[in-house]
Enzyme design. Sequence first.
Site, PDB file in Angstrom:
ATOM      1  N   CYS A 290       0.847  -1.197   0.000  1.00  0.00           N
ATOM      2  CA  CYS A 290       0.000   0.000   0.000  1.00  0.00           C
ATOM      3  C   CYS A 290       0.881   1.246   0.000  1.00  0.00           C
ATOM      4  CB  CYS A 290      -0.937   0.018   1.214  1.00  0.00           C
ATOM      5  SG  CYS A 290      -0.083   0.223   2.786  1.00  0.00           S
TER       6      CYS A 290
ATOM      7  N   ASP B 228      15.493  25.012 -29.985  1.00  0.00           N
ATOM      8  CA  ASP B 228      16.246  23.856 -30.480  1.00  0.00           C
ATOM      9  C   ASP B 228      17.757  24.029 -30.398  1.00  0.00           C
ATOM     10  OD1 ASP B 228      16.405  25.819 -32.518  1.00  0.00           O
ATOM     11  OD2 ASP B 228      16.904  24.252 -33.975  1.00  0.00           O
TER      12      ASP B 228
ATOM     13  N   ASP C 145      11.420  30.160 -30.198  1.00  0.00           N
ATOM     14  CA  ASP C 145      12.597  30.550 -30.974  1.00  0.00           C
ATOM     15  C   ASP C 145      12.179  30.505 -32.446  1.00  0.00           C
ATOM     16  OD1 ASP C 145      15.374  30.896 -31.756  1.00  0.00           O
ATOM     17  OD2 ASP C 145      15.306  28.766 -32.275  1.00  0.00           O
TER      18      ASP C 145
ATOM     19  N   CYS D  83       3.346   1.741   2.816  1.00  0.00           N
ATOM     20  CA  CYS D  83       4.623   1.036   2.664  1.00  0.00           C
ATOM     21  C   CYS D  83       5.639   1.927   1.957  1.00  0.00           C
ATOM     22  CB  CYS D  83       4.426  -0.246   1.861  1.00  0.00           C
ATOM     23  SG  CYS D  83       3.431  -1.494   2.667  1.00  0.00           S
TER      24      CYS D  83
ATOM     25  N   ASP E  25      19.414  28.510 -26.886  1.00  0.00           N
ATOM     26  CA  ASP E  25      18.095  28.489 -26.246  1.00  0.00           C
ATOM     27  C   ASP E  25      18.128  27.836 -24.865  1.00  0.00           C
ATOM     28  OD1 ASP E  25      16.842  29.620 -28.523  1.00  0.00           O
ATOM     29  OD2 ASP E  25      16.761  27.652 -29.479  1.00  0.00           O
TER      30      ASP E  25
END
Length: 735
Positions: A12, A622, A425, A15, A626
């Site tokens: 559970c 990308d 960008d 635990c 950036d």
Amino acid sequence: MTVTLSVSGMTCAACAKNIERIAKKQEGIANAQVNFAMERVLLEYDGSASLERLQAALAKSGFGLHEEAPDKSGDLAAMRRRFVLSLIFAGPLLLFSMIPMTLEALGLAWIPHRFDPMHYPVFNGLAQLAMTVPVMWFNRAYFRNGWRAMIGRHPNMDTLIAKGTAVAFLYSVYLTWENIAMGAHNMFYYETAGVILTLITLGKYFEEKSKGRTSEAIKKLMGLAPKTARIVIDSSETEVPIEEVKAGDIIAVRPGERMPVDGIVTSGQTSADESMLTGESMPVEKQPGDQIIGASINTTGAIRYEATKVGKDTVLSQIIKLVEDAQQNKAPIARLADVVSGHFVHAVIAVALIAGAAWWLAGYGTAFALVILVSVLVIACPCALGLATPTAIMVGTGKGAEHGILIKGGEPLETAHKIKTVVFDKTGTVTEGKPQVTDVVELNGSAIRLAAAAEQQSEHPLGAAIVKYGTEQYGKLPQADAFQSITGQGVSAQVEGVHILAGNKRLMEENGVALGQPVGVSDRLSAEGKTVMFVATDGEIAGIIAVADIIKPTSRAAIARLEEMGIETVMLSGDNRPTAEAVAKQAGIRQVVAEVLPQDKAAHVQALQNSLSNGAVAMVGDGINDAPALVQADVGIAIGSGTDVAIESAGIVLMSGDLQGVAQAVYLSKRTMRNIKQNLFWAFAYNVLGIPVAAGVLYIFGGPLLSPMLAALAMSFSSVSVLGNVLRLRGLELG
């Protein structure tokens, strides 16, 4: 250092909290995060930590720690078998204990007279005892785990089950002895112990079955990898296990087969279906020099390629690791459930004892107090709380991976639904990132062909775009002689006896070429953000070529969908304002910030964050430049075709580079968060309402008393209902 290990023995959410508590007490372990649904623990530790010491400490509380997940393929079958065996005895037990009393009231009798509890309680009691003992034996794991957790002062759900059923069983044994030794006419509670254990096992079976379905995305990804590869050795092909492929091996792949590992094409041409990895449905053309992604499908031609990344270094392996790490990572919303479940069992035991004692002191007798005690212990279930968040994250991140959207954890998945502004960008994100010829004005029938021939020796990206266009339009280009690159202006060359100048206005002016009427066309193209180059042959203006980094085919639709969702879009670009504004206009982006230095991008993102009183800012990029802005944003979204630095800096990666993935990620986040909130609401509501009912609050006002068996049924299926709600996400259409 961090490591993810498998944990066994959890029953559970309590635990999971106990394992975290035990781990954090160990020397050198700074933090521990347990994923109850995936049965894994993420440990942050230093050189002084000992995993063997932690393993021993966990073993004392009944938990196992493993480098590799134990084979659980037989667990579900074993649990089903345990339920069936329990039912064989619990079914008759229920008939012998409860049905006769109902039938007696109706004037019916259908069990052997000697076992009738109303007339022969001793025989009936011994029969019930004989049927209860096997059920308790089949389900002895609840008692073993429950008492071990209690002794270790970390009680869990098994502790509650063990306590409740043991009390009912032992009290019934005592009542049976009274019937035998003192001629009493006691009724028993054997069915409470036997039927509760059977129902809980049934609930656990359904729970484990549902949990297995939440991790199907990972299984699908793992199933993509071929088991063998055909490597070329001394001009012959030899099939070997995938584990034996090394970087540098030449691999042969036939049409219809999967690419075994990552690499670069050395010979042949084909199309590759990369949809299962990138979400991009269209096949990608491959020729010598192009990259191959392992597990993609070779659709048309036979090729050979050199293996560059094998084993854990392949793109597929990295995707699987990203998804696994994401599923391990907790969302902020999960912390509330962690806090509650960590103290839940202690609180339930206290409530059960207080409620039972209160009814006993009120004069309702030991049997009534026992029913209250057992009902409260059994109905309390922190499992639903513990499953509410991690299972939804598992399915949500898996769903994203199916569409080429890699979400690196619970935090970006949760934050994405708050996005109010998306910053893009320009180059390589909104646009293709490669200049292409967009417009051609030819005054001389062969001018463009000759200009393309002249540009073959140029290293400038604009020249490469013109050569590509020329090759596509005219086939093989003639050889250029006397080539000269003029910095900042263009090129000069002799092609087929004709002197060619290709470059900007300054090049033409310095060489005495009169531009005439084409100037007007040039100004119009420049206003559209395109780079214009003039072509002159033997000193006379002969044509104009416009080159631009065009927007991706889906960029405009992606921006439009974000606008429909009420999300503002902004474009950050280092380009000059006219070019940036022209691209933004084509894409449908309303706000443009141009001529931004790379180091200033993060500051612009921060300024947008400061201007928003509510909501989050996402950055989509990308390139290396950036990366700081991706980290600064509330959610960084990297283009999968971009640099490794950008991908590492982002919380979400779009493998296909399609900006429609941004809106899909936001939509997926919204639906996943809604699912989590539904789960938490019902899990909390179940416990808030269920425990008082089990404690007899309704009975005080003349309402019903919840029997322990109904409590067991409700407890078992509360978790199943949460998992059922989570699995609805698997059918989600991202659009």
